[in-house]
Design a protein around this motif. Sequence first.
Motif, short mmCIF file in Angstrom:
data_model
loop_
_atom_site.label_atom_id
_atom_site.label_comp_id
_atom_site.label_asym_id
_atom_site.label_seq_id
_atom_site.Cartn_x
_atom_site.Cartn_y
_atom_site.Cartn_z
N ASN A 10 35.89 67.25 -17.10
CA ASN A 10 35.84 68.10 -18.29
C ASN A 10 37.22 68.43 -18.83
N ASN A 11 38.23 68.35 -17.97
CA ASN A 11 39.60 68.55 -18.47
C ASN A 11 39.92 67.47 -19.51
N GLY A 12 39.54 66.25 -19.20
CA GLY A 12 39.66 65.17 -20.18
C GLY A 12 38.77 65.42 -21.39
N LEU A 42 49.29 65.51 -24.82
CA LEU A 42 48.37 66.45 -24.18
C LEU A 42 48.00 65.89 -22.80
N ASP A 43 48.31 66.66 -21.78
CA ASP A 43 48.05 66.22 -20.41
C ASP A 43 46.68 66.75 -19.99
N GLY A 44 45.67 65.88 -20.11
CA GLY A 44 44.30 66.26 -19.74
C GLY A 44 43.74 65.37 -18.65
N LEU A 45 44.57 65.09 -17.65
CA LEU A 45 44.13 64.19 -16.58
C LEU A 45 43.21 64.90 -15.59
N VAL A 46 43.64 66.03 -15.09
CA VAL A 46 42.78 66.85 -14.23
C VAL A 46 43.08 68.33 -14.47
N GLY A 47 42.08 69.14 -14.23
CA GLY A 47 42.24 70.59 -14.36
C GLY A 47 41.86 71.25 -13.06
N ALA A 71 50.22 70.94 -21.44
CA ALA A 71 49.28 70.75 -20.32
C ALA A 71 47.97 71.43 -20.66
N VAL A 72 46.88 70.74 -20.40
CA VAL A 72 45.55 71.28 -20.68
C VAL A 72 45.03 71.96 -19.42
N ASP A 73 44.90 73.25 -19.49
CA ASP A 73 44.48 74.14 -18.39
C ASP A 73 45.57 74.29 -17.33
N VAL A 74 46.02 73.18 -16.76
CA VAL A 74 47.14 73.21 -15.80
C VAL A 74 47.90 71.89 -15.94
N PRO A 75 49.17 71.84 -15.58
CA PRO A 75 49.83 70.52 -15.49
C PRO A 75 49.11 69.71 -14.40
N SER A 76 48.63 68.55 -14.78
CA SER A 76 47.83 67.76 -13.83
C SER A 76 48.67 67.43 -12.60
N GLY A 77 48.09 67.66 -11.43
CA GLY A 77 48.78 67.31 -10.19
C GLY A 77 49.32 68.51 -9.43
#
Length: 591
Positions: free
Chosen positions: A104-106, A169-174, A210-216
């Motif tokens: 859903n982050n994506g 936009l970094d939407g890899l994982v949240g 970063a979307v929600d959090v920086p992925s990783g």
Amino acid sequence: MIEAWTAPDVRAAEKPLLAAGEPLMSRAAHALAATVLRDVAARRRSLAPGSPPRLRGGLGSDGLPGEAAVRGPGAGRRGAGARGAGARGDVRGARAVLLVGAGNNGGDTLFAGALLARRGLAVTAVLAAPRVHDAGLAALRAAGGRVVSLFDVRVPVVVAEVAEADVVLDGLVGIGAHGVLRPPAGGLVRALADARAALPHGAPRPWVVAVDVPSGIGVDDGTVAGPVLPADRTVTFGALKPGLVLPPAVHLAGIVEVVDLGLGLGDRRVTGGGAPGRSPASGPAVRRLEARDVAALLRVPGPRDHKYTRGVVGVVAGTEAFPGAAVLAVSGAARAGAGMVRYLGPESVGALVLGRRPEVVTTGGRVQSWVLGPGVPADDDAADDQGRRIFGALAAVTGLLSADVTGGAVPAVVDAGAIELVEHRCPPSVVITPHAGELTALMQRLGHGVDRAGVEAEPLRWARAAHEATGATVLLKGSVTVIAGQDGVFAQADGPAWLATAGAGDVLAGLLGTLLASRSADVLARPGLAAELAAAAVLLHGRAAWAVSGGSGDAQARAGAGTGARAGGPVVALDVADALPAAIADVLAGA
Ligand SMILES: NC(=O)C1=CN([C@@H]2O[C@H](COP(=O)(O)OP(=O)(O)OC[C@H]3O[C@@H](n4cnc5c(N)ncnc54)[C@H](OP(=O)(O)O)[C@@H]3O)[C@@H](O)[C@H]2O)[C@@H](O)CC1
Ligand SMILES: Nc1ncnc2c1ncn2[C@@H]1O[C@H](COP(=O)(O)OP(=O)(O)O)[C@@H](O)[C@H]1O
Ligand SMILES: [K+]
């Protein structure tokens, strides 16, 4: 009060809203797109021909992204494209690259990308999973967005595309992330982070959101175990996450903006917290005090007060070898408003203390708190009898000596060499104040095989471990100071990096001693209060340091997230102590 909630807490709070059909993802995507549009427009404005020069790489005076790039190499090339236009609010033609993961982050990112495309941005989604959010992908395509897959294009091609973008936009994982980023997302992020790190200071580069959090990042513990693309801004949904306030991950989050999804987390009463896996009702995982919280904690003297009711601080600090620490600790205590400061130590050091602070009393007597250890080396057998004095005070505060002998336990600050002298379990009214090196030594003495790098990589874990092992409240110093106490964790980011100077910790110890003395009985009655007062001391210390340094900036900039604020200049520890009265007055005045 700033509160950070774990991923399970956020999920639990989302659940009933989602069940009721609340369009949380749509809200998240709209807020994300609005922020990106604002950032892109502001950035463009700052790059428009004839616009006044801005600070490099950070915030403009309006608090929006400032120049970052422009006058360096490549400005002309970019000037012909999206970055060169500059009509106020016009974002058409700006280039956005979306990094899209499977969850859903994506999905948030794709829906936001669709909104950006409809506003005239050229949007490319880079899919880092074989399957991504279907509806989000369809929305992006319908809005005219371009889609490429990491399974079809090579990483260097994506890196080149990102280099040309205005915003990423970094939407890899949240909050669904577990472990370090896996391939192919991990490889892409490593390549992008490396490319960014290789750029000369001030060179043009895209703005990273970063979307929600920086992925990783470790969402719930602030660790950084693998590659992460450093963000300029993080738009986070529903509530702050611990990784956005804890080191080291906090340093990768940039300016953090919380989108209110109506989760109601902040509305719940804080009754505890700190341990993973709690229900939301048990409180935020990490808290950060703000000035108004500190004002509520400070005890302001009234007409019925006299010096003894205000609190007497006993200071055992300084040796012949390190006499200055005594002056600094005593000054911190006195300037923070102690009713009286008793200094106990070698005569020559006492004379130095009196020379600087004639109001100090150098005879023994009752105290409402102790400050033990500044300037007393851990391994100095001939520590001028200071070791004996510290042992005596520790025996009293840990309850080893009966109240008949001691007059009753009082709170204490255990700093520097005194930390090594703690041999018995402490109550939480004892606050130990190590930096990372001292915490490492303590944990090694307690049988843990950790080195300093390990403590710095997981400050939350080790501050908690030290609290659990010793019983004491633990204040782990750093640019973000992590405090683990009976009722949970605080992460304070209040001072400039200029504060990393010899003796600053001695001033903090004295200052905290005064706060504990002023509320001595309250701390004994409610041991969780010790951590709150410790957090308050860190905030006052940091604000005093900012005042001395001549720097400025909002809380985010002060936390190192932005560079638009004045960076300030060097400070020395005694000046920080001298600035405490004004810092306290400002906090009490709500400034
Ligand atoms: N619910 C809502 O309506 C709302 C949700 N919201 C948004 O949803 C986000 C949470 O979405 P989510 O639960 O789908 O998880 P998400 O963070 O996308 O990641 C899971 C995916 O990533 C994968 N994955 C995991 N670890 C990985 C790794 N190390 N490296 C690579 N891949 C990894 C994992 O794969 P798996 O490991 O399961 O095979 C799975 O496919 C939240 O952060 C917010 O943005 C907001 O819009 C508010 C409303
Ligand atoms: N990079 C930084 N940014 C802001 N504050 C910092 C930074 N590094 C250290 N500090 C603060 O500076 C002080 C240094 O204390 P300490 O290491 O105990 O020094 P000393 O023992 O010489 O007094 C602490 O309050 C710590 O939180
Ligand atoms: K993300």
